[in-house]
Design a protein around this motif. Structure first.
Motif: not given
Length: 159
Positions: A128-130, A91-92, A20-21, A15-16
């Motif tokens: 998540p779908d990923w 981290q998401i 972000v961090n 999930p590109s």
């Protein structure tokens, strides 16, 4: 004493847009046995000594202590088995949980895994779908085993 309960997954896709961090991590193992590991980790500007017990149904005892960064660098060089684990961590947040995505480099280049820490092995969460195949119980994916048999040395790269 803390109990770590962690489930690990491969990804359907990366999930590109959510990556972000990042934190660069280098870690090595002073002791790497089935029933216990002693790990040194440099994570960004922080360093840690971690002792983990044997895994039972995705849970294990874990003790983690901050240590001086210079001490960690020296211990990685002097006492840890090679190759060191090198990865970039993201981290998401997703539906009330924190997912960790690790993109490995060095001898483990190409390996990408996602982890979620839970309060218990049967705690419900939405994927998540990923998120793809679960590899929690596949020892090839344990960081401590990636120093013995890096991803680059796997016979079959079906994962």
């Amino acid at each position: 004493m803390a109990i770590e309960t962690e489930r690990k997954f491969l990804l359907h896709y990366l999930p590109s847009s959510l990556l972000v961090n990042s934190t660069l991590i280098r870690q090595g193992y002073i002791t790497n046995k089935k029933d216990r590991v002693v790990r040194i980790r440099l994570s960004g500007d922080s360093a840690f000594l971690t002792v983990k017990g044997a895994t039972h149904n995705a849970s294990r005892k874990e003790y983690e202590y901050p240590i001086p960064k210079q001490d960690a660098k020296e211990m990685l060089q002097l006492f840890c088995k090679k190759p060191l684990i090198k990865k970039t961590r993201y981290q998401i947040e997703f539906k009330g949980f924190e997912w960790i995505i690790d993109l490995f480099s060095g001898d483990n280049q190409g390996l990408v895994v996602a982890e979620i820490e839970l309060d218990s092995i049967d705690q419900a969460f939405e994927k998540p779908d990923w998120i793809g195949e679960e590899v929690t119980h596949d020892p090839r994916y344990f960081n401590s085993n990636l120093i013995e048999t890096p991803y680059s040395a796997w016979q079959s790269k079906d994962h």
